[in-house]
Design a protein around this motif. Sequence first.
Motif, PDB file in Angstrom:
ATOM      1  N   SER A 259     -17.412  47.771 -71.159  1.00  0.00           N
ATOM      2  CA  SER A 259     -17.854  48.018 -72.537  1.00  0.00           C
ATOM      3  C   SER A 259     -17.268  46.986 -73.493  1.00  0.00           C
ATOM      4  CB  SER A 259     -17.480  49.440 -72.983  1.00  0.00           C
ATOM      5  OG  SER A 259     -16.084  49.566 -73.212  1.00  0.00           O
ATOM      6  N   TYR A 260     -16.104  46.448 -73.150  1.00  0.00           N
ATOM      7  CA  TYR A 260     -15.498  45.376 -73.940  1.00  0.00           C
ATOM      8  C   TYR A 260     -16.285  44.073 -73.757  1.00  0.00           C
ATOM      9  CZ  TYR A 260     -11.221  47.658 -75.616  1.00  0.00           C
ATOM     10  OH  TYR A 260     -10.320  48.454 -76.291  1.00  0.00           O
ATOM     11  N   LEU A 261     -16.727  43.818 -72.527  1.00  0.00           N
ATOM     12  CA  LEU A 261     -17.453  42.578 -72.247  1.00  0.00           C
ATOM     13  C   LEU A 261     -18.807  42.540 -72.948  1.00  0.00           C
ATOM     14  CD1 LEU A 261     -16.854  41.930 -68.420  1.00  0.00           C
ATOM     15  CD2 LEU A 261     -15.572  41.071 -70.367  1.00  0.00           C
ATOM     16  N   THR A 262     -19.453  43.679 -73.066  1.00  0.00           N
ATOM     17  CA  THR A 262     -20.805  43.719 -73.646  1.00  0.00           C
ATOM     18  C   THR A 262     -20.809  43.974 -75.152  1.00  0.00           C
ATOM     19  OG1 THR A 262     -20.975  46.073 -73.085  1.00  0.00           O
ATOM     20  CG2 THR A 262     -21.829  44.500 -71.471  1.00  0.00           C
ATOM     21  N   ALA A 263     -19.645  44.269 -75.724  1.00  0.00           N
ATOM     22  CA  ALA A 263     -19.592  44.586 -77.156  1.00  0.00           C
ATOM     23  C   ALA A 263     -19.908  43.356 -78.006  1.00  0.00           C
ATOM     24  CB  ALA A 263     -18.211  45.124 -77.521  1.00  0.00           C
ATOM     25  N   LYS A 264     -20.752  43.548 -79.002  1.00  0.00           N
ATOM     26  CA  LYS A 264     -21.056  42.499 -79.980  1.00  0.00           C
ATOM     27  C   LYS A 264     -20.293  42.805 -81.270  1.00  0.00           C
ATOM     28  CE  LYS A 264     -25.793  41.959 -78.221  1.00  0.00           C
ATOM     29  NZ  LYS A 264     -25.761  43.119 -77.292  1.00  0.00           N
ATOM     30  N   GLN A 265     -20.218  41.834 -82.142  1.00  0.00           N
ATOM     31  CA  GLN A 265     -19.464  42.021 -83.380  1.00  0.00           C
ATOM     32  C   GLN A 265     -20.008  43.195 -84.192  1.00  0.00           C
ATOM     33  OE1 GLN A 265     -18.939  38.446 -85.664  1.00  0.00           O
ATOM     34  NE2 GLN A 265     -17.332  39.339 -86.937  1.00  0.00           N
ATOM     35  N   GLU A 266     -21.344  43.341 -84.198  1.00  0.00           N
ATOM     36  CA  GLU A 266     -21.942  44.435 -84.976  1.00  0.00           C
ATOM     37  C   GLU A 266     -21.721  45.812 -84.337  1.00  0.00           C
ATOM     38  OE1 GLU A 266     -25.405  42.280 -82.781  1.00  0.00           O
ATOM     39  OE2 GLU A 266     -23.501  41.758 -83.762  1.00  0.00           O
ATOM     40  N   ASP A 267     -21.208  45.819 -83.092  1.00  0.00           N
ATOM     41  CA  ASP A 267     -20.923  47.094 -82.415  1.00  0.00           C
ATOM     42  C   ASP A 267     -19.568  47.682 -82.819  1.00  0.00           C
ATOM     43  OD1 ASP A 267     -23.309  46.939 -80.974  1.00  0.00           O
ATOM     44  OD2 ASP A 267     -22.368  45.783 -79.361  1.00  0.00           O
ATOM     45  N   VAL A 268     -18.727  46.875 -83.447  1.00  0.00           N
ATOM     46  CA  VAL A 268     -17.392  47.340 -83.829  1.00  0.00           C
ATOM     47  C   VAL A 268     -17.516  48.185 -85.094  1.00  0.00           C
ATOM     48  CG1 VAL A 268     -15.044  46.649 -84.429  1.00  0.00           C
ATOM     49  CG2 VAL A 268     -16.378  45.262 -82.832  1.00  0.00           C
ATOM     50  N   THR A 269     -17.048  49.411 -85.027  1.00  0.00           N
ATOM     51  CA  THR A 269     -17.254  50.342 -86.143  1.00  0.00           C
ATOM     52  C   THR A 269     -15.986  51.134 -86.443  1.00  0.00           C
ATOM     53  OG1 THR A 269     -18.757  52.065 -86.981  1.00  0.00           O
ATOM     54  CG2 THR A 269     -18.046  52.285 -84.697  1.00  0.00           C
ATOM     55  N   ILE A 270     -15.928  51.687 -87.622  1.00  0.00           N
ATOM     56  CA  ILE A 270     -14.817  52.552 -88.025  1.00  0.00           C
ATOM     57  C   ILE A 270     -15.305  53.996 -87.997  1.00  0.00           C
ATOM     58  CG2 ILE A 270     -13.156  53.158 -89.824  1.00  0.00           C
ATOM     59  CD1 ILE A 270     -12.674  50.400 -88.621  1.00  0.00           C
ATOM     60  N   ILE A 271     -14.615  54.833 -87.246  1.00  0.00           N
ATOM     61  CA  ILE A 271     -14.987  56.243 -87.163  1.00  0.00           C
ATOM     62  C   ILE A 271     -14.008  57.098 -87.966  1.00  0.00           C
ATOM     63  CG2 ILE A 271     -15.966  55.904 -84.845  1.00  0.00           C
ATOM     64  CD1 ILE A 271     -13.467  57.528 -83.809  1.00  0.00           C
ATOM     65  N   LYS A 272     -14.466  58.274 -88.295  1.00  0.00           N
ATOM     66  CA  LYS A 272     -13.574  59.268 -88.899  1.00  0.00           C
ATOM     67  C   LYS A 272     -13.088  60.153 -87.757  1.00  0.00           C
ATOM     68  CE  LYS A 272     -13.390  62.899 -92.415  1.00  0.00           C
ATOM     69  NZ  LYS A 272     -14.175  63.705 -93.393  1.00  0.00           N
ATOM     70  N   SER A 273     -11.830  59.971 -87.376  1.00  0.00           N
ATOM     71  CA  SER A 273     -11.303  60.674 -86.203  1.00  0.00           C
ATOM     72  C   SER A 273     -10.964  62.134 -86.522  1.00  0.00           C
ATOM     73  CB  SER A 273     -10.045  59.966 -85.703  1.00  0.00           C
ATOM     74  OG  SER A 273      -9.374  60.741 -84.737  1.00  0.00           O
ATOM     75  N   PRO A 274     -11.109  63.007 -85.541  1.00  0.00           N
ATOM     76  CA  PRO A 274     -10.706  64.402 -85.719  1.00  0.00           C
ATOM     77  C   PRO A 274      -9.237  64.575 -86.099  1.00  0.00           C
ATOM     78  CG  PRO A 274     -12.067  64.190 -83.763  1.00  0.00           C
ATOM     79  CD  PRO A 274     -11.788  62.794 -84.235  1.00  0.00           C
ATOM     80  N   VAL A 275      -8.400  63.563 -85.834  1.00  0.00           N
ATOM     81  CA  VAL A 275      -6.979  63.701 -86.161  1.00  0.00           C
ATOM     82  C   VAL A 275      -6.693  63.382 -87.620  1.00  0.00           C
ATOM     83  CG1 VAL A 275      -6.375  63.116 -83.791  1.00  0.00           C
ATOM     84  CG2 VAL A 275      -6.265  61.342 -85.532  1.00  0.00           C
ATOM     85  N   GLY A 276      -7.748  63.063 -88.388  1.00  0.00           N
ATOM     86  CA  GLY A 276      -7.562  62.853 -89.819  1.00  0.00           C
ATOM     87  C   GLY A 276      -7.282  61.416 -90.218  1.00  0.00           C
ATOM     88  N   MET A 277      -7.478  60.461 -89.296  1.00  0.00           N
ATOM     89  CA  MET A 277      -7.259  59.047 -89.594  1.00  0.00           C
ATOM     90  C   MET A 277      -8.517  58.260 -89.241  1.00  0.00           C
ATOM     91  SD  MET A 277      -3.521  58.720 -87.728  1.00  0.00           S
ATOM     92  CE  MET A 277      -3.076  57.118 -88.384  1.00  0.00           C
ATOM     93  N   PRO A 278      -8.747  57.138 -89.927  1.00  0.00           N
ATOM     94  CA  PRO A 278      -9.847  56.276 -89.477  1.00  0.00           C
ATOM     95  C   PRO A 278      -9.469  55.610 -88.160  1.00  0.00           C
ATOM     96  CG  PRO A 278      -8.631  55.210 -91.260  1.00  0.00           C
ATOM     97  CD  PRO A 278      -8.051  56.590 -91.100  1.00  0.00           C
ATOM     98  N   GLY A 279     -10.458  55.247 -87.366  1.00  0.00           N
ATOM     99  CA  GLY A 279     -10.187  54.577 -86.098  1.00  0.00           C
ATOM    100  C   GLY A 279     -11.245  53.537 -85.808  1.00  0.00           C
ATOM    101  N   ARG A 280     -10.856  52.465 -85.122  1.00  0.00           N
ATOM    102  CA  ARG A 280     -11.815  51.410 -84.776  1.00  0.00           C
ATOM    103  C   ARG A 280     -12.266  51.590 -83.335  1.00  0.00           C
ATOM    104  NH1 ARG A 280      -9.593  47.450 -86.900  1.00  0.00           N
ATOM    105  NH2 ARG A 280     -11.056  46.972 -88.576  1.00  0.00           N
ATOM    106  N   ALA A 281     -13.575  51.575 -83.130  1.00  0.00           N
ATOM    107  CA  ALA A 281     -14.128  51.838 -81.804  1.00  0.00           C
ATOM    108  C   ALA A 281     -15.415  51.045 -81.610  1.00  0.00           C
ATOM    109  CB  ALA A 281     -14.411  53.330 -81.642  1.00  0.00           C
TER     110      ALA A 281
END
Length: 387
Positions: A259-281
């Motif tokens: 999944s790292y090999l196929t990821a494009k720049q536009e695939d990198v996103t910030i999620i709202k994590s259930p733990v109450g912090m933003p996360g990059r995925a």
Amino acid sequence: MSFPSLKIGDLTAQVPVIQGGMGVGISLSRLASAVANQGGIGVIAGAMIGMHEPDVAKNPQEANNRALQQEILKARALTTGIIGVNIMVALTTFSQMVRTAIENRADIIFAGAGMPTELPRHLLELCETKKQEFKTKLVPIVSSARAATILAKKWLARCNYLPDAFVVEGPKAGGHLGFKPENIQNFEHALENLVPQVLEAVKPFEDQKGRAVPVIAAGGVYTGADIRQFLDLGAAGVQMGTRFVATHECDADERFKQSYLTAKQEDVTIIKSPVGMPGRAILNEFITTARAGLTKPFKCIFHCVSTCQQEKTPYCIAQALINAMKGNLERGFAFCGANVFRVNKIISVRELMESLQREFDETVSSVSKGMHAMMNAGAKNKTPAER
């Protein structure tokens, strides 16, 4: 030119590179020992480390502590190098896991995802109750100079203990981020600005105690040239995560690495994590479905993170990350750093370290050539009398 060494107290890493602790299950004993064998600092991630234990659902505290002990012992059998453990402050088992890591002689504990105000107390209490000397180094992960100052003051006031080092993690890091969503793209919070600020904040404490407190730069460090940049800013070393996922020794499933090999720049996103912090995925169908609120409610069985808002979230982050680590990305997602789209092949840890050294050397060489050229140009412009 060789890398400068990284010294944290009486520990010396020949390569100033710390492999970031990546959960769930991405960096365990296999990856950590491989990094340590190449002269860096290998780190085992403590988050949900007991996922393979048969009783993890019924007795998560005991299962996670047992698994942490086993992973430290496995790493010790594979290397004589430096092995650290990353333990999130937000974990409900934080205190017990810290003590397990200390008792099993982990060289360093890295603690982030919260303010580890009580971390030194556990070390001092164990030394007193066990009548033994434990030398585990305690290194908070911070995202600002203010946090570094607060922690140093609290540790000194409560335990007369100064952090052995600080990791300052910028907004380009992978996984959970210590920034408000609106500040992630703010240049004021860029790592190249944070490092000098933390160095300045730490200096009075170094003077007070008469010893160095190394500052380690983390978040978006990708090449040997990046390492050179942050060392020139005054950092003692760097922490890297994304690059180590794309190694043969990484503990994750091959599908996770792909999944790292196929990821494009536009695939990198910030999620709202259930733990109450933003996360990059890496954006995938699971994340898209979760954002639409279409995943089904769940029953929390792990109780792993104290800040988890389980009544408000459509999925269990522990289960999602366990699924991803196992390669089941239809039922989970992969955390990543901002530079994941630059990954184009899986290599060995040794090859990675050697490439970082080459890039570092090339940067040093190009700088010296540039200075030499400037000096020559200056000499040519001088009159015979000036020469």
